[in-house]
Structure formats: C-alpha cells, structure tokens
Design a protein around this motif. Structure first.
Motif, PDB file in Angstrom:
ATOM      1  N   PHE A  29      92.996  29.750  67.890  1.00  0.00           N
ATOM      2  CA  PHE A  29      91.790  29.446  68.651  1.00  0.00           C
ATOM      3  C   PHE A  29      90.712  30.498  68.376  1.00  0.00           C
ATOM      4  O   PHE A  29      91.024  31.680  68.188  1.00  0.00           O
ATOM      5  N   PRO A  30      89.442  30.090  68.357  1.00  0.00           N
ATOM      6  CA  PRO A  30      88.360  31.054  68.110  1.00  0.00           C
ATOM      7  C   PRO A  30      88.308  32.163  69.158  1.00  0.00           C
ATOM      8  O   PRO A  30      87.944  33.296  68.860  1.00  0.00           O
ATOM      9  N   GLN A  31      88.660  31.826  70.395  1.00  0.00           N
ATOM     10  CA  GLN A  31      88.715  32.822  71.463  1.00  0.00           C
ATOM     11  C   GLN A  31      90.079  32.758  72.138  1.00  0.00           C
ATOM     12  O   GLN A  31      90.783  31.752  72.061  1.00  0.00           O
ATOM     13  N   ARG A 309      97.239  46.361  79.369  1.00  0.00           N
ATOM     14  CA  ARG A 309      97.596  45.289  78.432  1.00  0.00           C
ATOM     15  C   ARG A 309      96.388  44.412  78.186  1.00  0.00           C
ATOM     16  O   ARG A 309      95.737  43.953  79.126  1.00  0.00           O
ATOM     17  N   ILE A 310      96.072  44.168  76.924  1.00  0.00           N
ATOM     18  CA  ILE A 310      94.906  43.370  76.558  1.00  0.00           C
ATOM     19  C   ILE A 310      95.341  42.166  75.720  1.00  0.00           C
ATOM     20  O   ILE A 310      96.291  42.246  74.931  1.00  0.00           O
ATOM     21  N   LYS A 311      94.625  41.052  75.897  1.00  0.00           N
ATOM     22  CA  LYS A 311      94.923  39.835  75.148  1.00  0.00           C
ATOM     23  C   LYS A 311      94.125  39.833  73.856  1.00  0.00           C
ATOM     24  O   LYS A 311      92.915  40.052  73.859  1.00  0.00           O
ATOM     25  N   LEU A 312      94.810  39.545  72.733  1.00  0.00           N
ATOM     26  CA  LEU A 312      94.203  39.695  71.413  1.00  0.00           C
ATOM     27  C   LEU A 312      93.839  38.368  70.751  1.00  0.00           C
ATOM     28  O   LEU A 312      92.771  38.242  70.147  1.00  0.00           O
ATOM     29  N   ALA A 313      94.719  37.381  70.816  1.00  0.00           N
ATOM     30  CA  ALA A 313      94.466  36.098  70.143  1.00  0.00           C
ATOM     31  C   ALA A 313      95.462  35.057  70.648  1.00  0.00           C
ATOM     32  O   ALA A 313      96.560  35.393  71.095  1.00  0.00           O
ATOM     33  N   PHE A 331      99.158  35.862  63.672  1.00  0.00           N
ATOM     34  CA  PHE A 331      97.975  36.230  64.457  1.00  0.00           C
ATOM     35  C   PHE A 331      97.072  37.120  63.613  1.00  0.00           C
ATOM     36  O   PHE A 331      97.552  38.065  62.975  1.00  0.00           O
ATOM     37  N   SER A 332      95.796  36.819  63.615  1.00  0.00           N
ATOM     38  CA  SER A 332      94.799  37.667  62.963  1.00  0.00           C
ATOM     39  C   SER A 332      93.800  38.083  64.036  1.00  0.00           C
ATOM     40  O   SER A 332      93.115  37.231  64.615  1.00  0.00           O
ATOM     41  N   VAL A 333      93.732  39.396  64.332  1.00  0.00           N
ATOM     42  CA  VAL A 333      92.930  39.855  65.461  1.00  0.00           C
ATOM     43  C   VAL A 333      91.808  40.779  64.991  1.00  0.00           C
ATOM     44  O   VAL A 333      91.851  41.346  63.891  1.00  0.00           O
ATOM     45  N   THR A 334      90.818  40.905  65.832  1.00  0.00           N
ATOM     46  CA  THR A 334      89.684  41.783  65.515  1.00  0.00           C
ATOM     47  C   THR A 334      89.674  43.025  66.397  1.00  0.00           C
ATOM     48  O   THR A 334      89.009  44.005  66.092  1.00  0.00           O
ATOM     49  N   GLN A 335      90.431  42.979  67.493  1.00  0.00           N
ATOM     50  CA  GLN A 335      90.443  44.088  68.446  1.00  0.00           C
ATOM     51  C   GLN A 335      91.655  44.980  68.193  1.00  0.00           C
ATOM     52  O   GLN A 335      92.771  44.486  68.004  1.00  0.00           O
ATOM     53  N   THR A 336      91.445  46.273  68.156  1.00  0.00           N
ATOM     54  CA  THR A 336      92.540  47.214  67.928  1.00  0.00           C
ATOM     55  C   THR A 336      93.364  47.374  69.189  1.00  0.00           C
ATOM     56  O   THR A 336      92.836  47.470  70.295  1.00  0.00           O
ATOM     57  N   ALA A 337      94.674  47.398  69.023  1.00  0.00           N
ATOM     58  CA  ALA A 337      95.587  47.580  70.150  1.00  0.00           C
ATOM     59  C   ALA A 337      96.838  48.300  69.663  1.00  0.00           C
ATOM     60  O   ALA A 337      97.127  48.355  68.469  1.00  0.00           O
ATOM     61  N   LYS A 338      97.572  48.836  70.609  1.00  0.00           N
ATOM     62  CA  LYS A 338      98.776  49.597  70.298  1.00  0.00           C
ATOM     63  C   LYS A 338     100.017  48.832  70.738  1.00  0.00           C
ATOM     64  O   LYS A 338      99.956  47.929  71.568  1.00  0.00           O
TER      65      LYS A 338
END
Length: 360
Positions: A29-31, A309-313, A331-338
C-alpha cells in the motif's frame, strides 16, 4: 530417444505448472493502513411489514389482511412456480376485480389503488398491483373475483410505514462451523414473544429450505449447516410473528442473513529479516483446512529513536495453498527504524470462501 525427450518435456511442464500455482500476488500500500475494523458479530433490524405467499384459490376465497393504521400499503405480486422442470407464471391481477370486506361481508373502502403500469414505474417490475385500505378497524378480507388458477402463487406484502408496532430483531451474524443454535432475539417494544408466536424459515445459499425451529430466543437447526462462507451467498433466517396489541392482531415478518464460518487458516509466528537498504522480508508459516486461495495483510513495525514502536509499511500477499505453506512478505520502507521488527494488524483471508480472520 523420442520417449525420453517426451518424458523430460512432460516433467518440465509439471514443474512449470507447480511453480505457477505457487506464485504469490504481492501488493504494498502507498501508505500504512489502519487496523481492520472489528468484524460484524450481530445484526439488528426493524420491520413494520409482513409478507406471505397465498394461492389463487385462497385469493378467490378471501385472505385476511392485518392493517392497524391509516398509513398502509398492500402489494400483491404474482410469483413464478416450478413444476416438472417447467416455469409457470400466474395471471396478473386486475385491480377492478379486487375487493376488501369486513366480518359481515360488507365492502370496505380502498384508496390509492396502483395499477401494474404505475408499479413498474415505481420500480416493481414483477407484475405487482397495489392498494391502500381506507378503513383499519375491523377484520379485513382481501379477495378477487378474477378467474385465477387454484395452484398459482402470489406474494401478499403489507407495509405500515412509521408504525409504533415495529418488530425488532437482533441475531448472530457469524455462525461457527457445526453450530446448531443461533441467537435471535425478537421483541416489539417491551413485548417478548412465546416460542409458539414465532414461525421460522431457514434458507441455504442455493435456496433450499432447511429444518429450523424457535426455542427461547434461539433458532435451532436440526442438522449442521454445510456451505461455508459468503462466496455462494448468505444463509437467511426469516421470522414471522403474530401478536395482539390493544386487542388488534399485528403481523410482522423480517429476514436476517448470516455467514456460516470456519477457521480455515491458521498461522505460526512470523519471522522478520532485515535485508538492508530499508528492505525487509517476513516469512509467515500457515496451515489450511481446505485447499484454496488465501491472503495475508500485515503492517511491519520497528522501534523509533525513543524506543516507541512505529508502523513502517503495509503489504498484502495472496497465493494458492493446499495444506501447509507460507507467505513471503517483502517490505520496502522509507522510514528508518531499529530492531526488533514485528508484524501487527494481521488479517488472514480465505478468498475462495470469502472469510476473514484475525491473525495471531
């Protein structure tokens, strides 16, 4: 040599076919998508109408009509019947041959009579005619002097718009496999009904009538249901109620659909791997009870700089599964997370039977 080449070619075709059957359809999904809303568990409806099937013989003899207010509408429609593989369509009714009489056989006034042409303009293309009673006190008998076939079938439909005597139904919408009791609460204001006041009909997705009875607020089936899911349509409970309100008979009908469901897919714990360059892959082992096409939708999460915890894609994957299998979710994400990376808002779908389940 020819036989050997033929064997090799056949093997290649089989391998190719198997590979194609195992191919996934993947969509990101785009978002990030919100969690799916809770699935409907119960259904509530109100009815200020009733309907019943009557024969040509009954219409000629006279059929009781229960009307309790001035705002009323009566529709009568011919219904096709099937006999020995043939379809028989009844004669259309002639309004000038219809009459309504009271207990003493005195003719009662009718108003707002609607001819078939007008009914068709109003969206009723089934040959219906309509009428309105101008007098509502006393027992009304609807009859026709038209020469109808005794075996012909007609639908009598009475509507009392805005009536204070509405039948309220609350029933279970999702019925588990092998379940033979379905909650179905029926009431009219503060009035509750005896079992003997309620007549139930159960129709399968293919229109077959199944054995059912009403017991203490439940519809009870004599046999387990067979068809799973909504792909072939819903099962449908139809309730008809006769009761007395202020000394007058009030009659109501209502239809309550439901889905016959079974947990056809289950999953084990997903394993998420970071591939680098903000790309991730989740492997989700699953097991199905019935062969078919299944799907999974899930959102990848990681941890932010403050440990939140953050949602990425969000990704959805679908494929054919026959028994044991797994989904591979890229999953291909744009936001960096650990790490640790986890899947949330998991939804499993049996696309063959149109059933949805929450992931574990």
């Amino acid at each position: 040599m020819i036989n050997k080449l033929t064997t090799i070619a056949a093997a290649i075709v089989l391998v190719s076919t198997a590979a194609n059957a195992n191919e996934q359809t993947v969509y990101q999904f785009p978002q990030v998508q919100p969690a799916s809303s809770a699935q409907l568990q119960t259904l509530e409806k109100d009815s200020v109408e009733y309907w019943q099937k009557v024969s040509g013989k009954e219409l000629k003899r006279g059929v009781p009509v229960f009307v309790n207010q001035a705002d009323n509408f009566i529709r009568i429609a011919p219904k096709a019947r099937f006999d020995s593989g043939e379809v028989f369509k009844p004669h259309g009714l002639q309004l000038d041959k219809l009459s309504v009489r009271d207990d003493s056989f005195k003719q009662m006034p009718m108003q707002a009579m609607v001819a078939r042409e007008q009914m068709e303009n109003a969206g009723f293309s089934d040959g219906s005619v309509g009428l309105k009673l101008g007098q509502v006190n006393g027992k009304a008998m609807l009859r026709t002097s038209q020469a109808l076939n005794d075996d012909d079938t007609y639908l009598l439909h009475v509507i009392e718009k805005g009536s204070s005597n509405a039948l309220h139904a609350k029933s279970q919408f999702k019925v588990k496999d092998q379940q033979q009791r379905v909650a179905m609460q029926l009431s009219m204001g503060k009035k509750r009904f005896k079992d003997s006041d309620v007549k139930l009909t159960l129709s399968s997705p293919d229109g077959e009538k199944l054995d059912v009875r009403y017991e203490n607020g439940e519809a009870v089936f004599n046999y387990p249901l067979e068809t799973l899911g909504a792909v072939n349509g819903y099962y449908e409970l139809e309730a008809s109620v006769d009761t007395k309100v202020n000394g007058q008979t009030v009659k109501r009908s209502i239809k309550m659909p439901f889905v016959h469901s079974s947990q056809t897919i289950s999953m084990d714990k997903a394993k998420v791997t970071a591939l680098g360059n903000n790309k991730y892959q989740a492997k989700v082992p699953v097991q199905v009870t019935d062969s078919g096409r299944y799907a999974i939708r899930a959102t990848l999460t990681g941890k932010g700089d403050k440990g939140e915890r953050i949602k990425l894609a969000t990704v959805e994957v679908a494929k054919q599964i026959d028994s044991y299998g797994s989904f591979t979710m890229p999953f291909s994400v744009t936001q960096t997370a650990k790490a640790p990376y986890e899947l949330v808002d998991i939804e499993l779908t049996d696309q063959t039977r149109m059933l949805k389940f929450a992931g574990e």
